[in-house]
Design a protein around this motif. Structure first.
Motif, PDB file in Angstrom:
ATOM      1  N   GLY A   1      -4.149   1.290   6.125  1.00 42.91           N
ATOM      2  CA  GLY A   1      -3.609   1.359   7.489  1.00 42.91           C
ATOM      3  C   GLY A   1      -2.676   2.541   7.613  1.00 42.91           C
ATOM      4  O   GLY A   1      -2.758   3.498   6.833  1.00 42.91           O
ATOM      5  N   PRO A   2      -1.753   2.499   8.583  1.00 39.51           N
ATOM      6  CA  PRO A   2      -0.871   3.648   8.776  1.00 39.51           C
ATOM      7  C   PRO A   2       0.264   3.689   7.745  1.00 39.51           C
ATOM      8  O   PRO A   2       0.843   2.658   7.409  1.00 39.51           O
ATOM      9  N   THR A   3       0.567   4.881   7.255  1.00 38.34           N
ATOM     10  CA  THR A   3       1.712   5.080   6.364  1.00 38.34           C
ATOM     11  C   THR A   3       2.460   6.308   6.862  1.00 38.34           C
ATOM     12  O   THR A   3       1.922   7.095   7.646  1.00 38.34           O
ATOM     13  N   LEU A   4       3.705   6.457   6.425  1.00 36.57           N
ATOM     14  CA  LEU A   4       4.491   7.622   6.853  1.00 36.57           C
ATOM     15  C   LEU A   4       5.426   8.071   5.745  1.00 36.57           C
ATOM     16  O   LEU A   4       5.980   7.247   5.009  1.00 36.57           O
TER      17      LEU A   4
ATOM     18  N   GLY B   1       0.773  -1.234   0.000  1.00 36.72           N
ATOM     19  CA  GLY B   1       0.000   0.000   0.000  1.00 36.72           C
ATOM     20  C   GLY B   1       0.801   1.279   0.000  1.00 36.72           C
ATOM     21  O   GLY B   1       0.238   2.365  -0.131  1.00 36.72           O
ATOM     22  N   ILE B   2       2.119   1.195   0.144  1.00 35.58           N
ATOM     23  CA  ILE B   2       2.945   2.410   0.152  1.00 35.58           C
ATOM     24  C   ILE B   2       3.037   2.958  -1.270  1.00 35.58           C
ATOM     25  O   ILE B   2       3.443   2.227  -2.165  1.00 35.58           O
ATOM     26  N   PRO B   3       2.675   4.219  -1.488  1.00 35.46           N
ATOM     27  CA  PRO B   3       2.710   4.743  -2.858  1.00 35.46           C
ATOM     28  C   PRO B   3       4.118   5.100  -3.301  1.00 35.46           C
ATOM     29  O   PRO B   3       4.402   6.228  -3.681  1.00 35.46           O
TER      30      PRO B   3
ATOM     31  N   ALA C   1      -4.770  -3.708  -1.896  1.00 34.16           N
ATOM     32  CA  ALA C   1      -5.915  -3.185  -2.660  1.00 34.16           C
ATOM     33  C   ALA C   1      -5.857  -1.665  -2.753  1.00 34.16           C
ATOM     34  O   ALA C   1      -6.240  -1.082  -3.775  1.00 34.16           O
ATOM     35  N   SER C   2      -5.379  -1.011  -1.712  1.00 35.22           N
ATOM     36  CA  SER C   2      -5.257   0.450  -1.718  1.00 35.22           C
ATOM     37  C   SER C   2      -4.421   0.905  -2.913  1.00 35.22           C
ATOM     38  O   SER C   2      -4.763   1.881  -3.597  1.00 35.22           O
ATOM     39  N   ALA C   3      -3.335   0.171  -3.186  1.00 36.23           N
ATOM     40  CA  ALA C   3      -2.473   0.525  -4.316  1.00 36.23           C
ATOM     41  C   ALA C   3      -3.133   0.174  -5.651  1.00 36.23           C
ATOM     42  O   ALA C   3      -3.024   0.927  -6.627  1.00 36.23           O
TER      43      ALA C   3
ATOM     44  N   LEU D   1      11.897   9.012   2.961  1.00 40.63           N
ATOM     45  CA  LEU D   1      11.520   7.647   3.353  1.00 40.63           C
ATOM     46  C   LEU D   1      10.008   7.484   3.313  1.00 40.63           C
ATOM     47  O   LEU D   1       9.268   8.411   3.647  1.00 40.63           O
ATOM     48  N   TYR D   2       9.579   6.291   2.922  1.00 39.84           N
ATOM     49  CA  TYR D   2       8.172   5.944   2.728  1.00 39.84           C
ATOM     50  C   TYR D   2       7.909   4.654   3.497  1.00 39.84           C
ATOM     51  O   TYR D   2       8.613   3.665   3.297  1.00 39.84           O
ATOM     52  N   TYR D   3       6.899   4.678   4.365  1.00 42.17           N
ATOM     53  CA  TYR D   3       6.659   3.578   5.300  1.00 42.17           C
ATOM     54  C   TYR D   3       5.210   3.125   5.263  1.00 42.17           C
ATOM     55  O   TYR D   3       4.311   3.968   5.111  1.00 42.17           O
ATOM     56  N   GLY D   4       4.968   1.843   5.440  1.00 32.82           N
ATOM     57  CA  GLY D   4       3.595   1.355   5.560  1.00 32.82           C
ATOM     58  C   GLY D   4       3.519  -0.149   5.412  1.00 32.82           C
ATOM     59  O   GLY D   4       4.527  -0.867   5.500  1.00 32.82           O
ATOM     60  N   ALA D   5       2.296  -0.631   5.186  1.00 30.64           N
ATOM     61  CA  ALA D   5       2.065  -2.067   5.039  1.00 30.64           C
ATOM     62  C   ALA D   5       2.524  -2.513   3.663  1.00 30.64           C
ATOM     63  O   ALA D   5       2.115  -1.943   2.658  1.00 30.64           O
TER      64      ALA D   5
END
Lengths: 438, 438
Positions: B290-293, A133-135, A305-307, A293-297
């Protein structure tokens, strides 16, 4: 405005999540897209108890979706290589846009697929293929488009990170945590793809192409897994101020591009070192922006699905016009020509620092000989820990080196392993600074 | 393909960086945009020693750029409100697309500007207005477009974060670190905008509109600065397992949206708690992902230029077609109608936990009375620290509460402050969990 009609191929974890997100957030998504995005057809092998298919056209033949004239975009969430490749090429040949979450497909067959899509003037989008899900693909391809990218380094496999996180927090062995991860569903019955770094190498291959504008070259990625990382290495790294993470790393050097997946010591204060469990994070260094930096599930049903749905939004906006691909598939035009020709370096030409662990007979002169071998290869030592041992027993020696070329380290290790007073193979783990404070 | 012709208005820190990035990375940018992006004209008050203007048309009248028929996109990097507003509206009236780094302009005059741009069919892009080089607007607007956004929380002012970082690492007082930051150029001579949270509130206003699809409502944001945070609060927070950060927070609740900037205790293991110095980071929670950063440089010449040029890339790709705005300015269509009508909650209706520090006469019954007052307002205590005191001296009492409505806390504090055994005002700092591991 005319809705965008989607056909979802696969109703497993990601397909089911995509179905549910599109259904639940339909109003919000329509407000963002400027038009509704509707599910026209779903191809599935078996029903998914999470999804209510009432009123949805279904089929068990994915190729029916690829040929359905009522469908604008095919969502490929099957996984694997062969059927998805044929399915995606069929959809493209039938003038459909494609959204896929399939990293293996893109890393291995992407060049062929993008060529076909280019000829047909259709979009192929794959945000979900890297880091769930991280864009990060959008960020790298568009958000950082002003930059000459210097390096990309990421935790891009959640299973591996889950295992290393628990090895560290509980001092446990690899096999032990792997078995637990399998029991919890975080690792597959056959964990090879995840723990041996193949999955991460697929994702890194895609990131590197987008970062540097080079063709996808999965076959040139160096891949080393985490199955040989021991609880002792994790502890020794910690004593030295480092955390071991399984990273995909790609760097631009004057000679070419590094493309490598391997366990890596990073300073424990780094944000990447503090990414725990199944989460993913990618650090990207650009010449203008500096470190980001890019962080997430990185996986899971709705995060992925978000992506997928973000890609559908891009498609929905683009096909409102006759402009059939807004951004080049791999961010750059002219891939493989001129500037897009940077070679992928062989592993022996990469430059990095190292953590070494040796088992030596506790005898005077052993350490001096090891230091001499390193010095003869032009490698300097940054730190050294020698544990006390009982007379005549084997004693572990831990070394941190400064940066050197991998081929010189290979030669040094060969010589050290040939010493009579050294027992067994030398453990070697690469060390990276990856400073995000610069 | 036909180049995109840019006019840069302002050649200060951001304008100079934009000039240099566009010049230095011209080839790479052209490969990404599919066409060259060239600087047609620069409006400046005084030369910038960092920039080589050889061969560039210059003017000292920014409005000349807004009316120049040879220019496709005007880059507004002046700062301030009045001239930029008039300049941007003039450019729009002349059919120019606009890229701006001006958060104050967008937060305060954005609704008017977007309306004018919509009528003219031109793009107004403003990635650089929030968190400098971090592509957070693109991530929120496009990358997370599948999600119903639940909350956004960020360190979006580098000056404030620099001050809090050094107060914590060195145990120093606010005024002391502020003076140092001013000497180093990290804080303005008049630091009000940064340390009182106005700058952060501008940015938060923009993020909230994009997150929830509501009009820009800067005037409804609650703003509290860090100038009253003491070294003792920083230390007490640390003892309790928390770090104090100056956060912009916006949450969706059933009653409406919270929109608030204030010092905040967050658990010290959070990634946000480990964002140091002048860096920025924004955590975003979506219902699917969920959470992203997102982390990186929130200010500075080339980091901000990175975002300006990313917007120019978007404009360059979009104007290759007749499709004159790809994504709604604030991510959603129908802003202010129906679902876009969520009200901004008054501060007394927000719900959060609290850190309280009181100075009490060390006498039996004081603590019981404080606990009773809190309890009568429905507020429960999570932790309490009472320091030992010498007989008759004032003793600090530190309390952490569970979540409650702000109006109940206001009433409790009013009653506590009216107690004879309590000296001076009660210090109140809000506490948020913002769990990124969920």
């Amino acid at each position: 405005m005319k809705p965008v009609r989607v056909g979802i191929c696969g109703l497993g974890t990601v397909g089911g999540g995509t179905f549910n997100v599109l259904t639940r957030n339909a109003d919000e998504i329509a407000r963002r897209a400027g038009r509704p995005i509707i599910i026209e057809q779903v191809a599935l092998r078996s029903t998914n108890p999470e999804c209510d298919l009432t009123g949805i056209k279904t089929t068990n033949d994915v190729f029916e979706v690829a040929r359905n004239p009522d469908i604008d975009v095919l969502v490929e969430v099957l996984g694997g290589y062969d059927v998805p490749r044929e399915l995606v090429l069929t959809a493209i040949a039938n003038g459909k846009h494609v959204v896929t979450a399939n990293k293996a497909l893109i890393a291995v067959h992407g060049n062929e697929i993008f060529q076909a899509a280019h000829e047909q003037g259709v979009i192929v989008a794959f945000e979900a293929a890297v880091a769930g899900g991280i864009p990060v693909i959008k960020s790298l391809r568009e958000g950082l488009g002003a930059n000459r990218i210097e390096w990309v380094a990421g935790i891009i496999n959640g299973t591996g990170n889950y295992i290393l996180t628990h090895m560290r927090s509980e001092g446990r062995a690899f096999e032990d945590v792997l078995a637990e991860a399998q029991a919890l569903g975080y690792a597959e019955a056959d964990p090879t793809f995840d723990v041996e770094g193949i999955d991460a190498a697929h994702k890194l291959t895609i990131l590197a192409s987008i970062a540097y504008g080079v063709p996808l070259q999965f076959e040139k990625a160096y891949t080393e897994g985490i199955s040989r990382v021991t609880a002792e290495d994790v502890e020794q790294a910690d004593n030295l101020g480092y955390t071991i993470k399984h990273l995909g790393i790609s760097k631009r050097t004057e000679a070419g591009l590094e493309l490598r997946v391997h366990p890596t010591l990073i300073p424990k204060e780094r944000l990447l070192a503090n990414v725990h469990g199944v989460k993913n994070a990618i650090a990207i260094m650009g010449d203008a922006v500096g470190p980001t930096l890019y962080y997430g599930a990185g996986a899971g049903s709705e995060p992925t699905a978000s992506a997928v749905v973000a890609d559908l939004l891009d498609v929905a906006r683009d096909i409102a016009t006759d402009h059939h691909y807004r951004v080049p598939y791999l961010a750059f035009s002219g891939i493989g020509e001129d500037e897009g020709n940077l070679p992928i370096l062989p592993m022996e030409d990469i430059v990095t620092a190292y953590y070494l662990r040796l088992l030596a007979v506790d005898r005077p002169g052993v350490l001096a000989r090891v230091a001499t071998i390193l010095s003869e290869q032009g490698i300097s030592i940054e730190a050294l820990i020698q544990k006390e041992a009982t007379e005549g027993e084997l004693v572990p020696i831990i070394l941190l080196t400064h940066s050197c070329r991998e081929k010189h380290m290979n030669e040094a290790i060969r010589q050290i392993e040939s010493m009579a007073d050294i027992a067994g193979p030398v453990t070697r783990i690469r060390v990276e600074s990856l400073d995000e404070q610069e």
